[in-house]
Design a protein around this motif. Sequence first.
Motif, PDB file in Angstrom:
ATOM      1  N   VAL A   1      -7.659   6.210   2.050  1.00 14.07           N
ATOM      2  CA  VAL A   1      -8.152   7.533   1.660  1.00 14.07           C
ATOM      3  C   VAL A   1      -7.139   8.273   0.788  1.00 14.07           C
ATOM      4  O   VAL A   1      -7.506   8.888  -0.226  1.00 14.07           O
ATOM      5  CB  VAL A   1      -8.495   8.368   2.910  1.00 14.07           C
ATOM      6  CG1 VAL A   1      -8.911   9.787   2.510  1.00 14.07           C
ATOM      7  CG2 VAL A   1      -9.601   7.705   3.711  1.00 14.07           C
ATOM      8  N   ALA A   2      -5.870   8.236   1.178  1.00 15.09           N
ATOM      9  CA  ALA A   2      -4.845   8.968   0.426  1.00 15.09           C
ATOM     10  C   ALA A   2      -4.741   8.451  -1.008  1.00 15.09           C
ATOM     11  O   ALA A   2      -4.597   9.238  -1.954  1.00 15.09           O
ATOM     12  CB  ALA A   2      -3.492   8.862   1.121  1.00 15.09           C
ATOM     13  N   ILE A   3      -4.827   7.137  -1.177  1.00 16.32           N
ATOM     14  CA  ILE A   3      -4.753   6.547  -2.520  1.00 16.32           C
ATOM     15  C   ILE A   3      -5.937   7.001  -3.357  1.00 16.32           C
ATOM     16  O   ILE A   3      -5.796   7.329  -4.546  1.00 16.32           O
ATOM     17  CB  ILE A   3      -4.687   5.013  -2.435  1.00 16.32           C
ATOM     18  CG1 ILE A   3      -3.303   4.590  -1.923  1.00 16.32           C
ATOM     19  CG2 ILE A   3      -4.984   4.360  -3.786  1.00 16.32           C
ATOM     20  CD1 ILE A   3      -3.126   3.091  -1.766  1.00 16.32           C
ATOM     21  N   GLN A   4      -7.131   7.036  -2.754  1.00 14.19           N
ATOM     22  CA  GLN A   4      -8.305   7.484  -3.487  1.00 14.19           C
ATOM     23  C   GLN A   4      -8.174   8.966  -3.880  1.00 14.19           C
ATOM     24  O   GLN A   4      -8.518   9.362  -4.999  1.00 14.19           O
ATOM     25  CB  GLN A   4      -9.564   7.288  -2.635  1.00 14.19           C
ATOM     26  CG  GLN A   4      -9.836   5.836  -2.237  1.00 14.19           C
ATOM     27  CD  GLN A   4      -9.914   4.904  -3.434  1.00 14.19           C
ATOM     28  OE1 GLN A   4     -10.631   5.175  -4.396  1.00 14.19           O
ATOM     29  NE2 GLN A   4      -9.178   3.802  -3.384  1.00 14.19           N
ATOM     30  N   GLU A   5      -7.641   9.780  -2.978  1.00 12.08           N
ATOM     31  CA  GLU A   5      -7.480  11.213  -3.274  1.00 12.08           C
ATOM     32  C   GLU A   5      -6.472  11.435  -4.397  1.00 12.08           C
ATOM     33  O   GLU A   5      -6.734  12.195  -5.341  1.00 12.08           O
ATOM     34  CB  GLU A   5      -7.033  11.955  -2.013  1.00 12.08           C
ATOM     35  CG  GLU A   5      -8.116  12.067  -0.957  1.00 12.08           C
ATOM     36  CD  GLU A   5      -7.628  12.783   0.294  1.00 12.08           C
ATOM     37  OE1 GLU A   5      -6.393  12.916   0.461  1.00 12.08           O
ATOM     38  OE2 GLU A   5      -8.474  13.206   1.108  1.00 12.08           O
ATOM     39  N   TYR A   6      -5.323  10.754  -4.300  1.00 14.57           N
ATOM     40  CA  TYR A   6      -4.310  10.911  -5.347  1.00 14.57           C
ATOM     41  C   TYR A   6      -4.816  10.358  -6.674  1.00 14.57           C
ATOM     42  O   TYR A   6      -4.575  10.933  -7.741  1.00 14.57           O
ATOM     43  CB  TYR A   6      -3.016  10.199  -4.956  1.00 14.57           C
ATOM     44  CG  TYR A   6      -2.258  10.870  -3.833  1.00 14.57           C
ATOM     45  CD1 TYR A   6      -2.114  12.255  -3.782  1.00 14.57           C
ATOM     46  CD2 TYR A   6      -1.681  10.116  -2.813  1.00 14.57           C
ATOM     47  CE1 TYR A   6      -1.422  12.863  -2.752  1.00 14.57           C
ATOM     48  CE2 TYR A   6      -0.977  10.720  -1.783  1.00 14.57           C
ATOM     49  CZ  TYR A   6      -0.856  12.089  -1.752  1.00 14.57           C
ATOM     50  OH  TYR A   6      -0.162  12.682  -0.730  1.00 14.57           O
TER      51      TYR A   6
ATOM     52  N   ARG B   1      -9.048   0.443  -7.013  1.00 16.54           N
ATOM     53  CA  ARG B   1      -9.949  -0.669  -6.677  1.00 16.54           C
ATOM     54  C   ARG B   1      -9.339  -1.566  -5.603  1.00 16.54           C
ATOM     55  O   ARG B   1     -10.030  -2.016  -4.687  1.00 16.54           O
ATOM     56  CB  ARG B   1     -10.270  -1.478  -7.928  1.00 16.54           C
ATOM     57  CG  ARG B   1     -11.387  -0.902  -8.784  1.00 16.54           C
ATOM     58  CD  ARG B   1     -11.868  -1.892  -9.826  1.00 16.54           C
ATOM     59  NE  ARG B   1     -10.870  -2.071 -10.868  1.00 16.54           N
ATOM     60  CZ  ARG B   1     -10.849  -1.377 -12.008  1.00 16.54           C
ATOM     61  NH1 ARG B   1     -11.765  -0.449 -12.229  1.00 16.54           N
ATOM     62  NH2 ARG B   1      -9.927  -1.607 -12.918  1.00 16.54           N
ATOM     63  N   ARG B   2      -8.034  -1.826  -5.734  1.00 18.14           N
ATOM     64  CA  ARG B   2      -7.375  -2.744  -4.790  1.00 18.14           C
ATOM     65  C   ARG B   2      -7.297  -2.139  -3.398  1.00 18.14           C
ATOM     66  O   ARG B   2      -7.381  -2.853  -2.391  1.00 18.14           O
ATOM     67  CB  ARG B   2      -5.965  -3.085  -5.299  1.00 18.14           C
ATOM     68  CG  ARG B   2      -5.136  -3.946  -4.346  1.00 18.14           C
ATOM     69  CD  ARG B   2      -5.777  -5.310  -4.153  1.00 18.14           C
ATOM     70  NE  ARG B   2      -5.039  -6.114  -3.203  1.00 18.14           N
ATOM     71  CZ  ARG B   2      -5.166  -6.049  -1.879  1.00 18.14           C
ATOM     72  NH1 ARG B   2      -6.022  -5.177  -1.341  1.00 18.14           N
ATOM     73  NH2 ARG B   2      -4.461  -6.833  -1.086  1.00 18.14           N
ATOM     74  N   HIS B   3      -7.145  -0.836  -3.302  1.00 22.25           N
ATOM     75  CA  HIS B   3      -6.984  -0.183  -1.996  1.00 22.25           C
ATOM     76  C   HIS B   3      -8.130   0.804  -1.770  1.00 22.25           C
ATOM     77  O   HIS B   3      -7.920   1.992  -1.525  1.00 22.25           O
ATOM     78  CB  HIS B   3      -5.632   0.536  -1.938  1.00 22.25           C
ATOM     79  CG  HIS B   3      -4.456  -0.373  -2.133  1.00 22.25           C
ATOM     80  ND1 HIS B   3      -3.941  -1.163  -1.115  1.00 22.25           N
ATOM     81  CD2 HIS B   3      -3.701  -0.644  -3.237  1.00 22.25           C
ATOM     82  CE1 HIS B   3      -2.914  -1.869  -1.577  1.00 22.25           C
ATOM     83  NE2 HIS B   3      -2.754  -1.569  -2.860  1.00 22.25           N
ATOM     84  N   GLY B   4      -9.331   0.273  -1.841  1.00 23.63           N
ATOM     85  CA  GLY B   4     -10.530   1.112  -1.763  1.00 23.63           C
ATOM     86  C   GLY B   4     -10.711   1.832  -0.444  1.00 23.63           C
ATOM     87  O   GLY B   4     -11.400   2.855  -0.390  1.00 23.63           O
ATOM     88  N   LEU B   5     -10.114   1.329   0.630  1.00 20.96           N
ATOM     89  CA  LEU B   5     -10.283   1.944   1.940  1.00 20.96           C
ATOM     90  C   LEU B   5      -9.143   2.894   2.296  1.00 20.96           C
ATOM     91  O   LEU B   5      -9.176   3.522   3.355  1.00 20.96           O
ATOM     92  CB  LEU B   5     -10.399   0.852   3.021  1.00 20.96           C
ATOM     93  CG  LEU B   5     -11.606  -0.093   2.884  1.00 20.96           C
ATOM     94  CD1 LEU B   5     -11.588  -1.126   4.000  1.00 20.96           C
ATOM     95  CD2 LEU B   5     -12.910   0.692   2.892  1.00 20.96           C
TER      96      LEU B   5
ATOM     97  N   GLU C   1       0.841  -1.200   0.000  1.00 20.41           N
ATOM     98  CA  GLU C   1       0.000   0.000   0.000  1.00 20.41           C
ATOM     99  C   GLU C   1       0.877   1.251   0.000  1.00 20.41           C
ATOM    100  O   GLU C   1       0.518   2.266  -0.600  1.00 20.41           O
ATOM    101  CB  GLU C   1      -0.912  -0.002   1.226  1.00 20.41           C
ATOM    102  CG  GLU C   1      -1.861   1.189   1.284  1.00 20.41           C
ATOM    103  CD  GLU C   1      -2.795   1.124   2.470  1.00 20.41           C
ATOM    104  OE1 GLU C   1      -2.927   2.160   3.169  1.00 20.41           O
ATOM    105  OE2 GLU C   1      -3.401   0.051   2.705  1.00 20.41           O
ATOM    106  N   SER C   2       2.035   1.173   0.655  1.00 17.04           N
ATOM    107  CA  SER C   2       2.941   2.319   0.724  1.00 17.04           C
ATOM    108  C   SER C   2       3.435   2.721  -0.661  1.00 17.04           C
ATOM    109  O   SER C   2       3.419   3.904  -1.019  1.00 17.04           O
ATOM    110  CB  SER C   2       4.140   1.995   1.622  1.00 17.04           C
ATOM    111  OG  SER C   2       5.100   3.038   1.588  1.00 17.04           O
ATOM    112  N   ILE C   3       3.882   1.738  -1.459  1.00 16.74           N
ATOM    113  CA  ILE C   3       4.355   2.038  -2.810  1.00 16.74           C
ATOM    114  C   ILE C   3       3.215   2.599  -3.654  1.00 16.74           C
ATOM    115  O   ILE C   3       3.409   3.540  -4.434  1.00 16.74           O
ATOM    116  CB  ILE C   3       4.968   0.785  -3.464  1.00 16.74           C
ATOM    117  CG1 ILE C   3       6.308   0.449  -2.793  1.00 16.74           C
ATOM    118  CG2 ILE C   3       5.169   0.983  -4.973  1.00 16.74           C
ATOM    119  CD1 ILE C   3       6.958  -0.828  -3.299  1.00 16.74           C
ATOM    120  N   CYS C   4       2.023   2.044  -3.488  1.00 19.85           N
ATOM    121  CA  CYS C   4       0.872   2.532  -4.251  1.00 19.85           C
ATOM    122  C   CYS C   4       0.544   3.977  -3.888  1.00 19.85           C
ATOM    123  O   CYS C   4       0.307   4.816  -4.774  1.00 19.85           O
ATOM    124  CB  CYS C   4      -0.339   1.639  -3.996  1.00 19.85           C
ATOM    125  SG  CYS C   4      -0.211  -0.004  -4.741  1.00 19.85           S
TER     126      CYS C   4
END
Length: 263
Positions: free
Chosen positions: A239-244, A233-237, A190-193
């Motif tokens: 928040v930072a990934i969704q924002e970026y 989709r893989r990290h739907g929860l 998740e960190s790399i993503c």
Amino acid sequence: VKPVVDIVRQHPNRRISIQYHGLSTIRRLTISHADTIANHGGISTLLNALTSPKAATGGTLSLSLHEEEKIEGMIHERALACLTGLLSPSSNADGLDLVASIHTEEGLSAIFRMIRKYQSKREILEAAFESLFYLSFRVRVVLGSIVGTSTAIKHGVGAQAARSLEKQFCLEENVFVLLGTLNQYVEESESICQRGLGILVNIHAFMTQKQQELQRDVLALDGGVRLVLGVMRRHGLAVAIQEYGVGLLASILKLSSTNLTTN
């Protein structure tokens, strides 16, 4: 601070006894002494640890190739962690000076070399992506801060360094390395993503600002959109990934519509 930096610089062959523990100390010192570290040759010392050829450990026992590579990886991970500490928002180091030092010492190229070298080492890749993440933000902040300033500042060393790093970030070969690594670690890290999407957001902002010079949007044309959606989709929860992810997709669509209107 200065004695620690000097010791790490002066003993490149003492990989574990001095280099690793010295870098670990520097990493802790970045929390409150980032400016002092940067002003006493810290950037060049850290980047030397990333770029210097493989050296002996300084021990009496001969080491196998696997053991040497393991030690080298530990040193590189520590050096990247130190760079992250200097570049992070909590650092009190001057942004213009940091950017100028990174550029002078070819730090961006060194970090990308680490990513290419350690494609199977998640911990080192996470450290490299975090360093790039904060560096890309530093460059973006510097470029934004010089708008409307005096000619001396606009053409100063820090400003010129930021523009040069901006171009390097946008090189197709570097974008492809980021996309390839991100694709490889969609499931595992998740960190790399998160860091990867953040870096790409900043890179696309650089591209958008220079769209007159842009031959093509590599993120839009080379599977980037599909990859971004897959990460979201893989990290739907997360928040930072969704924002970026949303920010990056919006930037890609905006640039695409602008190019269509222009053409």
